[in-house]
Design an enzyme around this catalytic site. Structure first.
Site, short mmCIF file in Angstrom:
data_model
loop_
_atom_site.label_atom_id
_atom_site.label_comp_id
_atom_site.label_asym_id
_atom_site.label_seq_id
_atom_site.Cartn_x
_atom_site.Cartn_y
_atom_site.Cartn_z
N GLU A 165 0.80 -1.24 0.00
CA GLU A 165 0.00 0.00 0.00
C GLU A 165 0.84 1.29 0.00
OE1 GLU A 165 -2.63 -0.48 3.34
OE2 GLU A 165 -3.68 -2.17 2.42
N GLU A 271 -5.86 -11.14 -1.12
CA GLU A 271 -6.66 -10.99 0.11
C GLU A 271 -8.15 -11.00 -0.22
OE1 GLU A 271 -5.31 -7.64 2.45
OE2 GLU A 271 -3.22 -7.99 1.96
C1 GLA Z 1 -4.77 -4.87 4.36
C2 GLA Z 1 -3.53 -5.62 4.76
C3 GLA Z 1 -3.85 -6.91 5.44
C4 GLA Z 1 -4.96 -6.77 6.44
C5 GLA Z 1 -6.14 -6.14 5.81
C6 GLA Z 1 -7.24 -6.01 6.80
O1 GLA Z 1 -5.36 -5.38 3.25
O2 GLA Z 1 -2.67 -5.89 3.68
O3 GLA Z 1 -2.72 -7.38 6.10
O4 GLA Z 1 -4.52 -5.99 7.53
O5 GLA Z 1 -5.76 -4.86 5.36
O6 GLA Z 1 -7.34 -7.09 7.65
#
Ligand code: GLA
Length: 380
Positions: A165, A271
Protein backbone atom coordinates in the site's frame (compact mmCIF):
# COMPACT_ATOMS: atom_id res chain seq x y z
CA UNK A 1 -16.98 -77.58 12.98
CA UNK A 2 -15.02 -77.30 16.23
CA UNK A 3 -15.41 -74.24 18.42
CA UNK A 4 -11.92 -73.05 17.66
CA UNK A 5 -12.49 -73.41 13.93
CA UNK A 6 -15.76 -71.45 14.21
CA UNK A 7 -14.01 -68.67 16.09
CA UNK A 8 -11.25 -68.59 13.52
CA UNK A 9 -13.80 -68.24 10.71
CA UNK A 10 -15.71 -65.46 12.41
CA UNK A 11 -12.51 -63.59 13.31
CA UNK A 12 -11.38 -63.77 9.73
CA UNK A 13 -14.70 -62.37 8.54
CA UNK A 14 -14.45 -59.51 11.03
CA UNK A 15 -10.88 -58.82 9.97
CA UNK A 16 -11.85 -58.80 6.32
CA UNK A 17 -14.76 -56.46 7.05
CA UNK A 18 -12.39 -54.14 8.95
CA UNK A 19 -9.86 -54.19 6.14
CA UNK A 20 -12.53 -53.43 3.56
CA UNK A 21 -13.82 -50.57 5.70
CA UNK A 22 -10.30 -49.24 6.10
CA UNK A 23 -9.50 -49.37 2.41
CA UNK A 24 -12.81 -47.65 1.58
CA UNK A 25 -11.91 -44.94 4.05
CA UNK A 26 -8.49 -44.54 2.41
CA UNK A 27 -10.07 -44.34 -1.01
CA UNK A 28 -12.60 -41.80 0.21
CA UNK A 29 -9.84 -39.69 1.76
CA UNK A 30 -7.93 -39.80 -1.51
CA UNK A 31 -11.06 -38.69 -3.36
CA UNK A 32 -11.69 -35.92 -0.87
CA UNK A 33 -10.11 -33.11 -2.73
CA UNK A 34 -10.23 -29.41 -1.98
CA UNK A 35 -10.28 -26.08 -3.78
CA UNK A 36 -6.57 -26.44 -4.48
CA UNK A 37 -7.33 -29.54 -6.54
CA UNK A 38 -10.24 -27.93 -8.40
CA UNK A 39 -7.88 -25.20 -9.62
CA UNK A 40 -4.67 -27.20 -9.80
CA UNK A 41 -4.19 -26.42 -13.50
CA UNK A 42 -4.97 -22.75 -13.01
CA UNK A 43 -3.43 -21.13 -9.95
CA UNK A 44 -2.45 -21.74 -6.37
CA UNK A 45 -5.29 -21.38 -3.88
CA UNK A 46 -4.41 -19.80 -0.57
CA UNK A 47 -5.81 -18.59 2.70
CA UNK A 48 -4.63 -16.19 5.35
CA UNK A 49 -4.06 -17.94 8.64
CA UNK A 50 -4.06 -16.39 12.09
CA UNK A 51 -2.15 -17.39 15.19
CA UNK A 52 -5.23 -18.71 17.04
CA UNK A 53 -5.84 -21.24 14.29
CA UNK A 54 -2.26 -22.42 14.64
CA UNK A 55 -2.26 -22.48 18.43
CA UNK A 56 -5.58 -24.08 19.31
CA UNK A 57 -5.57 -27.69 20.40
CA UNK A 58 -8.44 -28.75 18.17
CA UNK A 59 -6.93 -29.34 14.75
CA UNK A 60 -10.18 -29.36 12.73
CA UNK A 61 -9.54 -26.06 11.00
CA UNK A 62 -5.88 -26.80 10.37
CA UNK A 63 -6.81 -30.14 8.81
CA UNK A 64 -9.34 -28.41 6.57
CA UNK A 65 -6.80 -25.79 5.54
CA UNK A 66 -4.32 -28.52 4.62
CA UNK A 67 -6.95 -30.24 2.50
CA UNK A 68 -8.36 -27.15 0.78
CA UNK A 69 -5.38 -24.85 0.21
CA UNK A 70 -1.86 -25.10 -1.15
CA UNK A 71 -0.70 -21.65 -0.08
CA UNK A 72 -0.88 -19.76 3.21
CA UNK A 73 -0.28 -16.13 4.12
CA UNK A 74 0.48 -14.88 7.62
CA UNK A 75 -2.53 -12.75 8.51
CA UNK A 76 -0.72 -10.71 11.16
CA UNK A 77 2.19 -12.51 12.76
CA UNK A 78 4.82 -11.25 10.31
CA UNK A 79 3.79 -7.62 10.36
CA UNK A 80 6.47 -5.40 11.83
CA UNK A 81 4.51 -4.63 14.99
CA UNK A 82 4.04 -8.32 15.73
CA UNK A 83 7.38 -9.81 14.79
CA UNK A 84 9.63 -6.89 15.77
CA UNK A 85 7.75 -4.91 18.43
CA UNK A 86 10.80 -3.07 19.74
CA UNK A 87 14.16 -2.25 18.21
CA UNK A 88 15.94 -5.06 20.06
CA UNK A 89 13.02 -7.42 20.59
CA UNK A 90 11.82 -10.05 18.15
CA UNK A 91 8.73 -12.21 18.58
CA UNK A 92 9.46 -15.25 16.43
CA UNK A 93 7.11 -17.82 18.01
CA UNK A 94 3.90 -17.34 15.96
CA UNK A 95 5.79 -16.77 12.70
CA UNK A 96 7.92 -19.88 13.23
CA UNK A 97 4.77 -21.88 13.92
CA UNK A 98 3.17 -20.53 10.75
CA UNK A 99 6.19 -21.46 8.63
CA UNK A 100 6.39 -24.92 10.22
CA UNK A 101 2.75 -25.59 9.39
CA UNK A 102 3.20 -24.60 5.75
CA UNK A 103 6.46 -26.54 5.43
CA UNK A 104 4.90 -29.67 6.92
CA UNK A 105 2.14 -29.56 4.33
CA UNK A 106 4.36 -28.62 1.40
CA UNK A 107 2.56 -25.31 0.86
CA UNK A 108 3.65 -22.14 -0.92
CA UNK A 109 4.26 -19.87 2.02
CA UNK A 110 3.71 -16.12 1.71
CA UNK A 111 5.44 -13.68 4.05
CA UNK A 112 3.28 -10.63 4.70
CA UNK A 113 4.58 -7.93 4.90
CA UNK A 114 7.99 -6.26 5.16
CA UNK A 115 7.37 -2.55 4.62
CA UNK A 116 3.97 -0.98 5.36
CA UNK A 117 2.81 2.26 6.97
CA UNK A 118 0.31 0.41 9.17
CA UNK A 119 0.82 -2.10 12.02
CA UNK A 120 4.36 -0.80 12.49
CA UNK A 121 5.50 0.71 15.83
CA UNK A 122 5.56 4.50 15.69
CA UNK A 123 9.00 4.36 17.31
CA UNK A 124 10.46 2.95 14.08
CA UNK A 125 10.21 6.49 12.71
CA UNK A 126 11.48 8.22 15.85
CA UNK A 127 14.81 8.70 17.57
CA UNK A 128 15.40 8.17 21.32
CA UNK A 129 13.80 11.55 22.09
CA UNK A 130 10.68 10.94 20.04
CA UNK A 131 11.82 13.23 17.23
CA UNK A 132 11.61 12.20 13.58
CA UNK A 133 14.51 9.91 12.76
CA UNK A 134 17.12 10.75 10.14
CA UNK A 135 17.00 9.26 6.67
CA UNK A 136 20.21 7.31 7.28
CA UNK A 137 18.98 5.75 10.51
CA UNK A 138 15.61 4.79 9.07
CA UNK A 139 17.27 3.18 6.10
CA UNK A 140 19.54 1.23 8.45
CA UNK A 141 16.48 0.06 10.42
CA UNK A 142 14.71 -1.05 7.29
CA UNK A 143 17.81 -2.91 6.16
CA UNK A 144 18.25 -4.65 9.51
CA UNK A 145 14.56 -5.63 9.65
CA UNK A 146 14.36 -7.02 6.12
CA UNK A 147 17.71 -8.82 6.31
CA UNK A 148 16.83 -10.44 9.66
CA UNK A 149 13.30 -11.58 8.79
CA UNK A 150 13.93 -12.74 5.23
CA UNK A 151 17.14 -14.52 6.17
CA UNK A 152 15.45 -16.44 9.01
CA UNK A 153 12.99 -18.02 6.58
CA UNK A 154 15.25 -18.20 3.54
CA UNK A 155 14.32 -21.11 1.30
CA UNK A 156 11.08 -21.68 3.22
CA UNK A 157 9.06 -18.61 2.29
CA UNK A 158 8.44 -18.67 -1.44
CA UNK A 159 6.79 -15.27 -1.84
CA UNK A 160 7.31 -12.02 0.01
CA UNK A 161 4.89 -9.08 0.06
CA UNK A 162 7.80 -6.66 0.15
CA UNK A 163 5.92 -3.36 0.14
CA UNK A 164 2.24 -2.93 0.99
CA UNK A 165 0.00 0.00 0.00
CA UNK A 166 2.55 2.63 -1.03
CA UNK A 167 0.54 4.26 -3.83
CA UNK A 168 -2.50 6.54 -3.68
CA UNK A 169 -5.51 6.23 -5.96
CA UNK A 170 -6.54 8.66 -8.70
CA UNK A 171 -3.10 9.69 -10.00
CA UNK A 172 -2.09 11.16 -6.64
CA UNK A 173 1.19 9.24 -6.71
CA UNK A 174 3.07 8.08 -3.64
CA UNK A 175 1.18 7.69 -0.37
CA UNK A 176 2.50 10.25 2.09
CA UNK A 177 3.59 7.61 4.61
CA UNK A 178 6.48 8.05 7.05
CA UNK A 179 8.53 5.75 4.80
CA UNK A 180 8.00 8.07 1.86
CA UNK A 181 8.33 11.29 3.83
CA UNK A 182 11.63 10.31 5.45
CA UNK A 183 13.29 8.17 2.77
CA UNK A 184 11.76 9.63 -0.39
CA UNK A 185 10.45 7.60 -3.34
CA UNK A 186 13.45 5.27 -3.43
CA UNK A 187 12.27 3.55 -0.23
CA UNK A 188 10.32 1.06 -2.30
CA UNK A 189 13.12 -0.02 -4.62
CA UNK A 190 15.51 -0.20 -1.66
CA UNK A 191 13.12 -2.61 0.08
CA UNK A 192 13.02 -4.86 -2.99
CA UNK A 193 16.81 -4.83 -3.29
CA UNK A 194 17.24 -5.73 0.36
CA UNK A 195 14.73 -8.58 0.19
CA UNK A 196 16.43 -9.93 -2.91
CA UNK A 197 19.85 -9.79 -1.26
CA UNK A 198 18.50 -11.70 1.74
CA UNK A 199 16.88 -14.44 -0.36
CA UNK A 200 17.75 -14.29 -4.07
CA UNK A 201 15.32 -17.11 -4.87
CA UNK A 202 12.23 -15.56 -3.28
CA UNK A 203 9.46 -14.20 -5.51
CA UNK A 204 8.98 -10.55 -4.56
CA UNK A 205 5.74 -8.67 -4.94
CA UNK A 206 4.16 -5.26 -4.43
CA UNK A 207 0.70 -5.48 -2.80
CA UNK A 208 -2.19 -2.98 -2.78
CA UNK A 209 -5.99 -2.60 -2.67
CA UNK A 210 -8.41 -1.07 -5.21
CA UNK A 211 -5.98 -2.17 -7.85
CA UNK A 212 -8.61 -1.57 -10.54
CA UNK A 213 -8.20 2.18 -9.97
CA UNK A 214 -6.69 3.52 -13.22
CA UNK A 215 -4.65 6.21 -11.46
CA UNK A 216 -3.04 3.70 -9.14
CA UNK A 217 -2.53 1.24 -12.01
CA UNK A 218 -0.82 3.83 -14.25
CA UNK A 219 1.48 5.06 -11.52
CA UNK A 220 2.47 1.49 -10.64
CA UNK A 221 3.10 0.54 -14.27
CA UNK A 222 5.44 3.54 -14.61
CA UNK A 223 7.36 2.43 -11.52
CA UNK A 224 7.59 -1.16 -12.79
CA UNK A 225 8.99 0.00 -16.14
CA UNK A 226 11.54 2.14 -14.41
CA UNK A 227 12.50 -0.70 -12.03
CA UNK A 228 12.91 -3.15 -14.86
CA UNK A 229 15.08 -0.71 -16.79
CA UNK A 230 17.32 -0.37 -13.76
CA UNK A 231 17.29 -4.03 -12.70
CA UNK A 232 15.31 -3.62 -9.45
CA UNK A 233 14.05 -7.11 -8.54
CA UNK A 234 10.24 -7.02 -8.59
CA UNK A 235 8.45 -10.14 -9.78
CA UNK A 236 4.76 -9.72 -9.18
CA UNK A 237 1.90 -7.52 -8.05
CA UNK A 238 -0.61 -8.45 -5.38
CA UNK A 239 -4.20 -7.39 -5.99
CA UNK A 240 -5.69 -7.55 -2.51
CA UNK A 241 -9.19 -8.23 -3.81
CA UNK A 242 -11.30 -6.86 -0.95
CA UNK A 243 -14.36 -6.68 -3.15
CA UNK A 244 -18.09 -6.27 -2.63
CA UNK A 245 -21.31 -7.16 -4.42
CA UNK A 246 -21.23 -4.02 -6.56
CA UNK A 247 -17.61 -2.91 -6.59
CA UNK A 248 -15.17 -2.77 -8.26
CA UNK A 249 -16.01 -2.62 -11.93
CA UNK A 250 -14.66 -5.93 -13.26
CA UNK A 251 -13.72 -4.37 -16.60
CA UNK A 252 -11.35 -2.03 -14.80
CA UNK A 253 -10.07 -4.96 -12.77
CA UNK A 254 -9.38 -6.85 -15.98
CA UNK A 255 -7.55 -3.83 -17.43
CA UNK A 256 -5.26 -3.90 -14.41
CA UNK A 257 -4.58 -7.65 -14.71
CA UNK A 258 -3.66 -7.12 -18.34
CA UNK A 259 -1.54 -4.04 -17.63
CA UNK A 260 0.56 -5.81 -14.99
CA UNK A 261 0.96 -8.97 -17.07
CA UNK A 262 2.00 -6.84 -20.07
CA UNK A 263 4.99 -5.69 -18.00
CA UNK A 264 5.99 -9.32 -17.55
CA UNK A 265 4.99 -9.54 -13.88
CA UNK A 266 2.87 -12.23 -12.22
CA UNK A 267 -0.52 -11.25 -10.84
CA UNK A 268 -1.51 -12.53 -7.38
CA UNK A 269 -4.94 -12.07 -5.86
CA UNK A 270 -3.80 -11.81 -2.28
CA UNK A 271 -6.66 -10.99 0.11
CA UNK A 272 -9.94 -11.99 -1.49
CA UNK A 273 -13.39 -11.84 0.05
CA UNK A 274 -16.81 -10.59 -1.08
CA UNK A 275 -18.40 -8.26 1.48
CA UNK A 276 -22.22 -8.52 1.53
CA UNK A 277 -23.04 -5.71 3.97
CA UNK A 278 -24.18 -2.18 3.14
CA UNK A 279 -21.43 0.38 2.96
CA UNK A 280 -21.69 3.15 5.57
CA UNK A 281 -21.19 5.86 2.96
CA UNK A 282 -24.67 5.09 1.60
CA UNK A 283 -26.11 6.08 4.97
CA UNK A 284 -24.19 9.25 5.78
CA UNK A 285 -26.39 12.10 6.92
CA UNK A 286 -28.47 9.99 9.34
CA UNK A 287 -29.87 12.08 12.18
CA UNK A 288 -28.65 11.43 15.70
CA UNK A 289 -32.15 10.25 16.69
CA UNK A 290 -31.93 7.67 13.97
CA UNK A 291 -28.61 6.23 15.14
CA UNK A 292 -30.03 2.88 16.24
CA UNK A 293 -32.02 2.54 13.07
CA UNK A 294 -28.88 3.47 11.17
CA UNK A 295 -26.85 0.82 13.02
CA UNK A 296 -29.50 -1.83 12.27
CA UNK A 297 -29.50 -0.86 8.61
CA UNK A 298 -25.76 -1.32 8.48
CA UNK A 299 -25.96 -4.72 10.15
CA UNK A 300 -29.05 -6.31 8.64
CA UNK A 301 -28.17 -10.03 8.56
CA UNK A 302 -27.43 -10.85 12.19
CA UNK A 303 -29.76 -13.86 12.05
CA UNK A 304 -28.59 -15.21 8.72
CA UNK A 305 -28.05 -14.20 5.12
CA UNK A 306 -31.27 -13.99 3.06
CA UNK A 307 -31.37 -16.34 0.09
CA UNK A 308 -31.42 -13.52 -2.46
CA UNK A 309 -28.29 -11.88 -1.02
CA UNK A 310 -26.59 -15.27 -0.87
CA UNK A 311 -27.42 -15.72 -4.54
CA UNK A 312 -26.02 -12.27 -5.33
CA UNK A 313 -22.78 -13.25 -3.61
CA UNK A 314 -22.65 -16.56 -5.49
CA UNK A 315 -23.11 -14.72 -8.80
CA UNK A 316 -20.45 -12.19 -7.86
CA UNK A 317 -17.90 -14.82 -6.84
CA UNK A 318 -18.62 -16.75 -10.03
CA UNK A 319 -18.15 -13.72 -12.27
CA UNK A 320 -14.94 -12.89 -10.44
CA UNK A 321 -13.54 -16.41 -10.77
CA UNK A 322 -14.58 -16.57 -14.42
CA UNK A 323 -12.50 -13.45 -14.98
CA UNK A 324 -9.54 -14.97 -13.13
CA UNK A 325 -9.82 -18.21 -15.10
CA UNK A 326 -9.91 -16.27 -18.35
CA UNK A 327 -6.52 -14.87 -17.34
CA UNK A 328 -5.23 -18.00 -15.64
CA UNK A 329 -1.87 -17.86 -17.39
CA UNK A 330 -1.24 -14.40 -15.91
CA UNK A 331 -2.36 -15.28 -12.40
CA UNK A 332 -0.12 -17.24 -10.09
CA UNK A 333 -2.24 -17.42 -6.94
CA UNK A 334 -5.65 -16.61 -5.49
CA UNK A 335 -5.65 -16.23 -1.70
CA UNK A 336 -8.74 -15.71 0.47
CA UNK A 337 -8.37 -13.36 3.42
CA UNK A 338 -9.29 -15.93 6.05
CA UNK A 339 -11.04 -19.25 5.83
CA UNK A 340 -14.47 -18.88 7.44
CA UNK A 341 -16.97 -16.06 7.93
CA UNK A 342 -16.51 -15.88 11.69
CA UNK A 343 -12.83 -14.96 11.48
CA UNK A 344 -13.06 -12.37 8.72
CA UNK A 345 -11.87 -8.83 9.43
CA UNK A 346 -14.98 -7.77 7.53
CA UNK A 347 -17.06 -8.35 10.68
CA UNK A 348 -15.26 -5.32 12.08
CA UNK A 349 -14.44 -3.12 9.12
CA UNK A 350 -15.42 -0.48 8.21
CA UNK A 351 -17.92 -0.74 11.08
CA UNK A 352 -17.17 -2.75 14.24
CA UNK A 353 -19.24 -5.65 15.47
CA UNK A 354 -21.28 -6.58 12.41
CA UNK A 355 -22.19 -10.03 11.10
CA UNK A 356 -20.71 -10.51 7.66
CA UNK A 357 -20.54 -13.53 5.35
CA UNK A 358 -17.63 -12.82 2.99
CA UNK A 359 -15.90 -16.21 2.66
CA UNK A 360 -16.59 -19.73 1.35
CA UNK A 361 -16.95 -21.50 4.72
CA UNK A 362 -19.53 -20.64 7.39
CA UNK A 363 -18.89 -20.04 11.08
CA UNK A 364 -19.09 -23.76 11.79
CA UNK A 365 -16.48 -24.51 9.12
CA UNK A 366 -19.06 -25.97 6.74
CA UNK A 367 -18.78 -25.38 3.02
CA UNK A 368 -21.35 -22.80 1.93
CA UNK A 369 -23.28 -23.04 -1.35
CA UNK A 370 -20.88 -20.40 -2.69
CA UNK A 371 -18.01 -22.84 -2.06
CA UNK A 372 -19.59 -25.36 -4.41
CA UNK A 373 -20.35 -22.68 -7.00
CA UNK A 374 -16.70 -21.56 -7.02
CA UNK A 375 -15.22 -25.07 -6.87
CA UNK A 376 -17.53 -26.09 -9.72
CA UNK A 377 -15.73 -23.64 -12.00
CA UNK A 378 -12.50 -25.57 -11.53
CA UNK A 379 -11.71 -28.52 -13.69
CA UNK A 380 -11.86 -31.52 -11.39
C1 GLA B 1 -4.77 -4.87 4.36
C2 GLA B 1 -3.53 -5.62 4.76
C3 GLA B 1 -3.85 -6.91 5.44
C4 GLA B 1 -4.96 -6.77 6.44
C5 GLA B 1 -6.14 -6.14 5.81
C6 GLA B 1 -7.24 -6.01 6.80
O1 GLA B 1 -5.36 -5.38 3.25
O2 GLA B 1 -2.67 -5.89 3.68
O3 GLA B 1 -2.72 -7.38 6.10
O4 GLA B 1 -4.52 -5.99 7.53
O5 GLA B 1 -5.76 -4.86 5.36
O6 GLA B 1 -7.34 -7.09 7.65
Amino acid sequence: MSISRRRFTSLTAAAIAAMTFQSRAIQAAARETGLKDAFKDDFLIGTAINKWTLEREDSTQRDLIAREFNSITAENCMKWMEIHPEEDRWNWGPADQFVEFGTKHGMHIVGHTLVWHSQVPRTVFQDENGNPISKERLEARMQHHIATVVDRYRGKIAIWDVVNEAIEEDEKGWRQSPWFKILGPTFMERAFQLAHEADPKAHLIYNDYNEHNPGRRNFLVERIRDYKRRGIPIHGVGFQGHIGLDYPDLREYEDSIEAIAAEGLAVHVTELEVDVLPRPSSFTGAEISAVQQYADKLNPYVDGLPKEVEQEQIDRYKRFFELLLKHREKIQRVTFWGMHDGESWKNNFPVRGRTNYPLLFDRKLNKKPVYHAVAGLGRT
